[in-house]
Design an enzyme around this catalytic site. Structure first.
Site, PDB file in Angstrom:
ATOM      1  N   LEU A 122       0.187  -3.587   3.608  1.00  0.00           N
ATOM      2  CA  LEU A 122      -0.955  -2.689   3.445  1.00  0.00           C
ATOM      3  C   LEU A 122      -1.797  -3.211   2.296  1.00  0.00           C
ATOM      4  O   LEU A 122      -1.267  -3.530   1.226  1.00  0.00           O
ATOM      5  CB  LEU A 122      -0.492  -1.262   3.117  1.00  0.00           C
ATOM      6  CG  LEU A 122       0.002  -0.379   4.260  1.00  0.00           C
ATOM      7  CD1 LEU A 122       0.437   0.975   3.715  1.00  0.00           C
ATOM      8  CD2 LEU A 122      -1.085  -0.181   5.306  1.00  0.00           C
ATOM      9  N   ASP A 123      -3.111  -3.304   2.484  1.00  0.00           N
ATOM     10  CA  ASP A 123      -3.999  -3.719   1.406  1.00  0.00           C
ATOM     11  C   ASP A 123      -3.861  -2.765   0.223  1.00  0.00           C
ATOM     12  O   ASP A 123      -3.538  -1.583   0.399  1.00  0.00           O
ATOM     13  CB  ASP A 123      -5.452  -3.742   1.882  1.00  0.00           C
ATOM     14  CG  ASP A 123      -5.716  -4.844   2.898  1.00  0.00           C
ATOM     15  OD1 ASP A 123      -4.941  -5.819   2.925  1.00  0.00           O
ATOM     16  OD2 ASP A 123      -6.700  -4.743   3.659  1.00  0.00           O
ATOM     17  N   PRO A 124      -4.135  -3.239  -0.992  1.00  0.00           N
ATOM     18  CA  PRO A 124      -3.969  -2.383  -2.176  1.00  0.00           C
ATOM     19  C   PRO A 124      -4.689  -1.044  -2.097  1.00  0.00           C
ATOM     20  O   PRO A 124      -4.158  -0.030  -2.548  1.00  0.00           O
ATOM     21  CB  PRO A 124      -4.527  -3.252  -3.309  1.00  0.00           C
ATOM     22  CG  PRO A 124      -4.289  -4.651  -2.849  1.00  0.00           C
ATOM     23  CD  PRO A 124      -4.493  -4.621  -1.361  1.00  0.00           C
ATOM     24  N   VAL A 162      -5.426   0.666   0.537  1.00  0.00           N
ATOM     25  CA  VAL A 162      -5.009   1.461   1.701  1.00  0.00           C
ATOM     26  C   VAL A 162      -3.701   2.161   1.345  1.00  0.00           C
ATOM     27  O   VAL A 162      -2.769   1.531   0.844  1.00  0.00           O
ATOM     28  CB  VAL A 162      -4.808   0.572   2.943  1.00  0.00           C
ATOM     29  CG1 VAL A 162      -4.320   1.405   4.127  1.00  0.00           C
ATOM     30  CG2 VAL A 162      -6.108  -0.150   3.288  1.00  0.00           C
TER      31      VAL A 162
END
EC number: 5.4.99.25
Length: 302
Positions: free
Chosen positions: A39-41, A43
Site C-alpha cells: 500500500l502506498d504511504p 493509502v
C-alpha cells in the site's frame, strides 16, 4: 515457540508497508515477517501481514482480489497521479457531471482493461524501478499490463475545490491494478486531466476492514495480547478445497509423500487436513507423472 499467524492490520496514512513489517518484527520478536501487497504511504486500510511460518502462504495471498473506496478529482493532473504530486496539467471543469454521466463513464472500465503503470511506481524496467527513472528525470517506455475491474460503482458526488469536480467510488479489482492510473484514465475519457485524491483499501481477499486492527491499537498491547490476535495461516487459503486425511494418510503426508490421485481430490490444488482439523499441506497434480499428486507446500510442523 516461534509466533505464527496472520495479522490483519489497518495501516494508517504516512506509513509504508515496509514500516509496518519492521514494526511487526520488533513486536513479535522475529525476522520472519512479510506483507501481502504493498500500500502506498498515503493509502490506508487493510494490510494482511504474515508472521513466522505463516510467511509460507504469502505467495498465495498475493493473488487476492482487492477492494478499495476512493475519490477521483477532474481538473488537475499530477506527476504521481495522486494528490501528493506536482501539478502538471489543469483544465477548469465549468459544468458538474450528473450521476448518470459518471455511472456511464465507470461502466466503460468494468472488465479486462490495459493499464500503463505510473512513473512513480515500483514496476521494474531494465532492472530499475520506474520511480528511480522518474526522480532522475529519465523517460523510459513503460510496459502495459492487463488487469480486471470486477466492480466499479459511484458512491457519491463529493465537494471539490473551485474549477474541479470530484466523486467517490468503490472498486474491486485483480492484483496489480493501479487505482491512481484508473482515476487518470477515467478523467481522460471524460475529457479532463484527473488524479486520485483519496484511497482506502477495504478488503484483501477474505480479509476486510471489519477484521483489521489499527496500528495504534497494536502499540498498546502486550506480547500475549498480540499473539492472541494472530489468525491461523489457513484462513488465507479459504479459496482452496479441503480433504480430510485419516491417521495413516496423515503420516504419509507429513513425510511429503507423492500419492495416487483420488476422484475425491478434484483436478486442482487442494488442502489436506487431519481428523483434528489441523492444516497439513497443499497438494497439486504431479507435473510429470499422470495419476499422482505431490505436496506443493507442507504446513505439518507449523
Amino acid at each position: 515457540m516461534e509466533p505464527t499467524g496472520i495479522v490483519v492490520l489497518d495501516k494508517p496514512k504516512g506509513w509504508t508497508s515496509h514500516d509496518c513489517v519492521h514494526q511487526m518484527r520488533k513486536w513479535f520478536q522475529t525476522r520472519k515477517v512479510g506483507h501481502t501487497g504493498t500500500l502506498d504511504p498515503e493509502v490506508d486500510g487493510v494490510l494482511p501481514i504474515c508472521i513466522g511460518k505463516a510467511t509460507k502462504v504469502v505467495k498465495y495471498m498475493s493473488d487476492y482480489d482487492k477492494t478499495y473506496i476512493g475519490e477521483v478529482t477532474f481538473g488537475v493532473a499530477t506527476t504521481t497521479e495522486d494528490a501528493h504530486g506536482e501539478v502538471v496539467e489543469e483544465k477548469r471543469v465549468n459544468k458538474p457531471f450528473t450521476r448518470t454521466e459518471i455511472e456511464a463513464l465507470l461502466q466503460a472500465f468494468i472488465g479486462k482493461i490495459e493499464q500503463t503503470p505510473p512513473y512513480y511506481s515500483a514496476v521494474k524496467v531494465n532492472g530499475k524501478r520506474l520511480y528511480e527513472y522518474a526522480r532522475a528525470g529519465i523517460e523510459v517506455e513503460r510496459p502495459t499490463r492487463t488487469v480486471e475491474i470486477k466492480a466499479l460503482t459511484l458512491t457519491e458526488i463529493t465537494t471539490a475545490k473551485p474549477g474541479c469536480f470530484s466523486f467517490a467510488f468503490s472498486v474491486t479489482c485483480t492484483k496489480g491494478t493501479y487505482i491512481r492510473t484508473l482515476a487518470v484514465d477515467i478523467g481522460k475519457k471524460a475529457g479532463y486531466p484527473a488524479h486520485m485524491s483519496k484511497l482506502t483499501r477495504t478488503a484483501s481477499g477474505p480479509f476486510t476492514q471489519a477484521d483489521a486492527i489499527p496500528l495504534s491499537a497494536f502499540a498498546e498491547m502486550s506480547l500475549d495480547e498480540r499473539l492472541n490476535k494472530l489468525r491461523p495461516l489457513d484462513t488465507a487459503l479459504q479459496h482452496f478445497p479441503r480433504v480430510t486425511a485419516d491417521k495413516e494418510l496423515e503420516k504419509r503426508i507429513r513425510n511429503g509423500a507423492v500419492l495416487e490421485k483420488s476422484a475425491s481430490f478434484g483436478d486442482g490444488r487442494f488442502l489436506f487436513y487431519n481428523e483434528q482439523g489441523d492444516c497439513l499441506a497443499l497438494y497439486q497434480a504431479h507435473p510429470t507423472k499422470a495419476g499422482l499428486i505431490k505436496p506443493e507446500t507442507l504446513f505439518c510442523h507449523v
